[in-house]
Scaffold this active site. Structure first.
Site, PDB file in Angstrom:
ATOM      1  CG  ASP A  52      -2.000  -0.863   1.628  1.00 31.35           C
ATOM      2  OD1 ASP A  52      -2.875  -1.097   1.185  1.00 31.35           O
ATOM      3  OD2 ASP A  52      -1.283  -2.319   1.175  1.00 31.35           O
ATOM      4  CD  GLU A  77      -6.793   3.556   2.768  1.00 28.84           C
ATOM      5  OE1 GLU A  77      -6.364   2.794   1.282  1.00 28.84           O
ATOM      6  OE2 GLU A  77      -6.993   2.444   3.369  1.00 28.84           O
ATOM      7  CG  ASP A 141      -7.612   2.823  -2.296  1.00 33.59           C
ATOM      8  OD1 ASP A 141      -6.800   2.145  -1.682  1.00 33.59           O
ATOM      9  OD2 ASP A 141      -8.830   2.749  -1.767  1.00 33.59           O
ATOM     10  CB  ILE A 143      -3.568  -1.830  -1.542  1.00 27.34           C
ATOM     11  CG1 ILE A 143      -2.097  -1.788  -2.256  1.00 27.34           C
ATOM     12  CG2 ILE A 143      -4.486  -3.127  -2.427  1.00 27.34           C
ATOM     13  CD1 ILE A 143      -1.305  -3.227  -2.200  1.00 27.34           C
ATOM     14  CG  ASP A 144     -10.713  -0.267  -3.320  1.00 25.88           C
ATOM     15  OD1 ASP A 144     -11.058   0.141  -2.022  1.00 25.88           O
ATOM     16  OD2 ASP A 144     -11.163  -0.440  -3.629  1.00 25.88           O
ATOM     17  CB  THR A 146      -5.768  -3.283   2.019  1.00 22.60           C
ATOM     18  OG1 THR A 146      -5.414  -2.392   1.744  1.00 22.60           O
ATOM     19  CG2 THR A 146      -4.793  -4.231   2.380  1.00 22.60           C
ATOM     20  CG  ASP A 301     -12.502   3.380  -0.414  1.00 24.55           C
ATOM     21  OD1 ASP A 301     -11.395   2.906  -0.640  1.00 24.55           O
ATOM     22  OD2 ASP A 301     -12.858   3.191   0.780  1.00 24.55           O
TER      23      ASP A 301
HETATM   24  N1  LIG Z   1     -16.169  -1.122   8.636  1.00 25.54           N
HETATM   25  C1  LIG Z   1     -15.589  -1.440   7.111  1.00 25.54           C
HETATM   26  N2  LIG Z   1     -16.212  -0.970   5.843  1.00 25.54           N
HETATM   27  C2  LIG Z   1     -16.584  -0.977   4.218  1.00 25.54           C
HETATM   28  N3  LIG Z   1     -15.570  -0.883   4.001  1.00 25.54           N
HETATM   29  C3  LIG Z   1     -14.391  -1.247   3.768  1.00 25.54           C
HETATM   30  C4  LIG Z   1     -14.697  -1.287   5.898  1.00 25.54           C
HETATM   31  N4  LIG Z   1     -13.039  -0.897   6.747  1.00 25.54           N
HETATM   32  C5  LIG Z   1     -12.242  -1.131   4.929  1.00 25.54           C
HETATM   33  N5  LIG Z   1     -13.442  -0.655   4.315  1.00 25.54           N
HETATM   34  C6  LIG Z   1     -12.988  -0.139   2.871  1.00 25.54           C
HETATM   35  O1  LIG Z   1     -13.458  -0.485   1.782  1.00 25.54           O
HETATM   36  C7  LIG Z   1     -13.301  -0.953   1.180  1.00 25.54           C
HETATM   37  C8  LIG Z   1     -13.172  -2.727  -0.098  1.00 25.54           C
HETATM   38  O2  LIG Z   1     -13.712  -2.744  -0.474  1.00 25.54           O
HETATM   39  P1  LIG Z   1     -14.612  -3.922  -0.941  1.00 25.54           P
HETATM   40  O3  LIG Z   1     -15.455  -4.526   0.573  1.00 25.54           O
HETATM   41  O4  LIG Z   1     -15.870  -4.020  -1.680  1.00 25.54           O
HETATM   42  O5  LIG Z   1     -13.357  -4.961  -0.800  1.00 25.54           O
HETATM   43  C9  LIG Z   1     -12.082  -0.689   0.667  1.00 25.54           C
HETATM   44  O6  LIG Z   1     -11.457   0.858   0.121  1.00 25.54           O
HETATM   45  C10 LIG Z   1     -11.501  -0.929   2.649  1.00 25.54           C
HETATM   46  O7  LIG Z   1     -10.587  -0.354   2.121  1.00 25.54           O
HETATM   47  P2  LIG Z   1      -8.716  -0.513   2.025  1.00 25.54           P
HETATM   48  O8  LIG Z   1      -9.065   0.668   1.077  1.00 25.54           O
HETATM   49  O9  LIG Z   1      -8.084  -0.086   3.172  1.00 25.54           O
HETATM   50  O10 LIG Z   1      -8.926  -2.154   1.222  1.00 25.54           O
HETATM   51 MG   LIG Z   2     -10.524   1.516   0.120  1.00 28.12          MG
HETATM   52 MG   LIG Z   3      -6.772   0.870   0.319  1.00 27.10          MG
HETATM   53 MG   LIG Z   4      -6.627   0.239   3.670  1.00 23.93          MG
END
Ligand SMILES: Nc1ncnc2c1ncn2[C@@H]1O[C@H](COP(=O)(O)O)[C@@H](O)[C@H]1OP(=O)(O)O
Ligand SMILES: [Mg+2]
Ligand SMILES: [Mg+2]
Ligand SMILES: [Mg+2]
Length: 361
Positions: A52, A77, A141, A143-144, A146, A301
């Site tokens: 990330d 992010e 983002d 890494i979306d 993670t 996101d």
């Molecule tokens: N508690 C949470 N509720 C909803 N989305 C979250 C939560 N925690 C992290 N995310 C974020 O949801 C997105 C992932 O979406 P999906 O659930 O559709 O895969 C990511 O952006 C993730 O962050 P990150 O970018 O850190 O991975």
């Molecule tokens: Mg994300």
């Molecule tokens: Mg991310």
């Molecule tokens: Mg994250």
């Protein structure tokens, strides 16, 4: 009187594509060698990996290298706080610096060790812009998904550009996504283990008013296949997508909505904005995101994916039908959730949401 020429963003699109490809290469390297020790948990309990941070540094480096004369503002992010605080953090910073330099020298024709650890931390922190409704802001983002990345499922490197609060460029790098349409959940699970091989790894790219395109993530230049969504409303054939993680989106609520619409196929559960790319190329007709009540959405996101869906002819809004306003800073305030779909299905979906009384928890 001749009308004023409309602004185009072709150069920024090309730069975004290069940056996303470079960062995706770094992520693929890390995915091959990921160990639990290279993962930390942030205060919101979401994981963050050296990839990330490394991907964020590389995107900032690549964009600034290719557009040295333009002011640079990026809403991203990650920040370097945890990498400066503890001995463990400093150890991670050293690994990230090595990884960034390795990727630059392998992929971008630059010498080894071209960036110091301080350079890399500063690049990560160049994503601290507050964004807003004036001027240009990159939105990243790195890494979306993670959790998908760590779990060898789907993830995406997501980069967009805002101009006066509107998305004008959107690029998604999806290293584990099959290049062919997803037929079933098993197929997509299998593809993630084949990242970097033929047939796996997709880049989606869109410029406002110029269409959305997809193509192989490996390679150069713009992806060549234009995406244009069909618009059937046969709900017995329609499939919906949602988060893989039930913690991220209320699966019970979406099941109720799907039943109301007459959708009978089981949902396709994928991590990350890969869902927006999959929607734009017609793998499924609906993408539903209803986070639990305490969660507040961030712009990175959704920015890139939203433009790709719209330029492919799809619709996206919050659950009340209001457009997503990306010009209000780092956060995205909205009514209940985010829905995107093909146009006719989208209309029926908003109606069904009105009729379903129970709200997501
Ligand atoms: N508690 C949470 N509720 C909803 N989305 C979250 C939560 N925690 C992290 N995310 C974020 O949801 C997105 C992932 O979406 P999906 O659930 O559709 O895969 C990511 O952006 C993730 O962050 P990150 O970018 O850190 O991975
Ligand atoms: Mg994300
Ligand atoms: Mg991310
Ligand atoms: Mg994250």
């Amino acid at each position: 009187m001749a009308s004023a020429p409309s602004i185009t963003y072709g150069h920024q699109l090309d730069c975004a594509i290069n940056a996303v490809r470079l960062a995706s290469k770094l992520c693929q390297r890390v995915q091959l060698m990921l160990k639990a020790s290279e993962k930390t948990d942030k205060s919101d309990d979401s994981p963050v990996t050296i990839a990330d941070y490394g991907a964020q540094a590389l995107v900032a480096w690549s964009l600034q290298k290719e557009m040295p004369n333009l002011p640079f503002s990026m809403v991203a992010e990650e920040d370097s706080d945890d990498l400066r605080k503890s001995e463990e953090g400093k150890g991670l910073a050293a690994k990230i610096t090595a990884l960034v330099n390795e990727t630059i020298s392998a992929e971008a024709n630059a010498g080894p060790n071209s960036l110091s650890q301080d350079d890399v931390l500063a690049l990560i922190d160049s994503g601290n812009s507050q964004g807003g409704s004036e001027g240009f802001h990159w939105v990243l983002d790195p890494i979306d998904g993670t959790r998908g990345f760590v779990g060898m499922r789907q993830y995406a490197v997501c980069l967009g550009l805002l101009h006066h609060g509107k998305v004008v460029v959107g690029v998604l790098g999806c290293p584990n996504l099959p290049q062919k349409r997803i037929e079933d959940a098993d197929g997509v699970a299998e593809s993630a283990s084949k990242a970097g091989t033929d047939g796996v790894g997709v880049i989606f790219a869109a410029e406002r008013n110029q269409g959305a395109f997809a193509g192989p993530l490996s390679g150069n230049g713009r992806p060549g296949e234009q995406l244009q969504l069909g618009d059937s409303q046969d709900f017995s054939q329609v499939r919906f997508m949602e988060s893989y993680e039930s913690k991220h989106s209320d699966h019970d609520f979406t099941a109720m909505l799907a039943a109301k619409l007459g959708v009978t196929q089981s949902p396709l559960r994928l991590d990350s904005q890969a869902k927006y790319g999959a929607l734009a190329r017609g793998d499924a007709a609906i993408n539903l995101r209803f986070p639990h009540k305490s969660y507040r959405e961030k712009i990175w996101d959704h920015v890139a994916g939203a433009l790709i869906v719209e330029e492919a002819g799809g619709k996206i809004s919050d659950a009340s039908g209001a457009p997503l306003d990306f010009g209000k800073g780092r956060w995205l305030d909205l009514d209940r959730g985010i829905v995107s779909a093909t146009p006719t299905v989208y209309k029926a979906l908003l109606q069904a949401i009105k009729e379903v009384e129970v709200q997501p928890r």
